[in-house]
Motif scaffolding. Sequence first.
Motif, mmCIF file in Angstrom:
data_model
loop_
_atom_site.group_PDB
_atom_site.id
_atom_site.type_symbol
_atom_site.label_atom_id
_atom_site.label_comp_id
_atom_site.label_asym_id
_atom_site.label_seq_id
_atom_site.Cartn_x
_atom_site.Cartn_y
_atom_site.Cartn_z
ATOM 1 N N PHE A 5 -4.865 -13.288 -3.495
ATOM 2 C CA PHE A 5 -3.631 -12.562 -3.183
ATOM 3 C C PHE A 5 -3.452 -12.492 -1.664
ATOM 4 O O PHE A 5 -4.085 -11.676 -0.997
ATOM 5 N N GLU A 34 0.365 -3.767 -8.289
ATOM 6 C CA GLU A 34 -0.436 -2.586 -7.948
ATOM 7 C C GLU A 34 -0.843 -2.622 -6.474
ATOM 8 O O GLU A 34 -0.886 -1.592 -5.798
ATOM 9 N N SER A 35 -1.166 -3.826 -6.000
ATOM 10 C CA SER A 35 -1.601 -3.975 -4.602
ATOM 11 C C SER A 35 -0.471 -3.633 -3.645
ATOM 12 O O SER A 35 -0.677 -2.948 -2.640
ATOM 13 N N SER A 38 0.079 0.113 -3.594
ATOM 14 C CA SER A 38 -0.966 0.813 -2.845
ATOM 15 C C SER A 38 -0.698 0.746 -1.336
ATOM 16 O O SER A 38 -0.816 1.742 -0.619
ATOM 17 N N ILE A 39 -0.308 -0.443 -0.874
ATOM 18 C CA ILE A 39 -0.057 -0.623 0.564
ATOM 19 C C ILE A 39 1.188 0.156 1.001
ATOM 20 O O ILE A 39 1.174 0.889 1.992
ATOM 21 N N GLU A 42 0.885 4.016 1.161
ATOM 22 C CA GLU A 42 0.269 4.574 2.361
ATOM 23 C C GLU A 42 1.202 4.491 3.567
ATOM 24 O O GLU A 42 1.296 5.434 4.361
#
Lengths: 83, 239
Positions: A5, A34-35, A38-39, A42
């Motif tokens: 990824f 999902e990645s 998550s980034i 934040e």
Amino acid sequence: MRYYFDVHNGIGFTRDEEGQNAADISSARRIAIESVRSIVREEASKGALDLRGKVDVRGEEADSMFTIAFIDAFELLLPLEGP
Amino acid sequence: MIEKHLMRTRARHTISADEEAAIRALIREVHEFPARSTFVHAGERIHHSTMLLDGLMCRYKDLENGQRQIAELHVPGDFADLHSFSLKRLDHNVMTLTPCRVALVPHDRLTALTHTHPRLARIYWFSTNLDAAIHREWVLSLGRRDAVARLAHLFCELQARLALVGLANDKGYRLKLTQSDLAECLGLTPVHINRSLRQLREAGLMTFRSSKVDLHDLEGLKKQAEFDPSFLYLELVDV
């Protein structure tokens, strides 16, 4: 199967050297989404919402490449423009 | 065989020759486990505690959807599941992350030790309290630190703990963990870990690659993490 990824976004390009196992393309797609969440979660907590990035997903086979745009990881509800 | 355990214990307490002999006599047998084996399952009745001689292991809990949260990492020399001596069953699983060599200590020998060597019993009580202190620091990270600071803090913690047993110095250490392992420790995704590692590298603080942590600027890394080693009690304590 192993999928890699690679992330392109505001801070530049981050190549994935390690990868993750996924049963098939749709689970790889879920991992990518999902990645991204998550980034972005934040970054949003620090006051910036930049959805211009993308994740290039590389599988071990040539036909298993695809891209997830950051914006596609979300359902966007924006206020209407105008008066 | 238990040299790292003695190093770790002597960093916090004086240990006499008699006490050292009593610790050595605790061990019934040595086992080897391959990487990624869950050798203590939550809820099982346990009759021995596990001392980690070589390798890395973790305690974890998970959800039905397969998401796993690692709650603590164990490094060589740790008496990893001393908790089971008083808890009898654990509320979590214990898993090897790398090939591990462990020493098994029957609970009845620990019971005997509390009678013959009450000071060692207090030292091991201290040790489980130390695990609780590490958990509190992880709660602070998971609840309040951002991804880069969480990662920086974990690398600082491991540097301090591995240095105690001679496996790290100010320049770095070997660490056979994957980005997925780090993600499960820190409540992040592996892709987010990769990106945060890049930020630490570009800030000139550290590089984690090929199972190796290179510390370019340990003081800077500690500053990034707000790392205060007092939760590791790296001083002699009279129990």
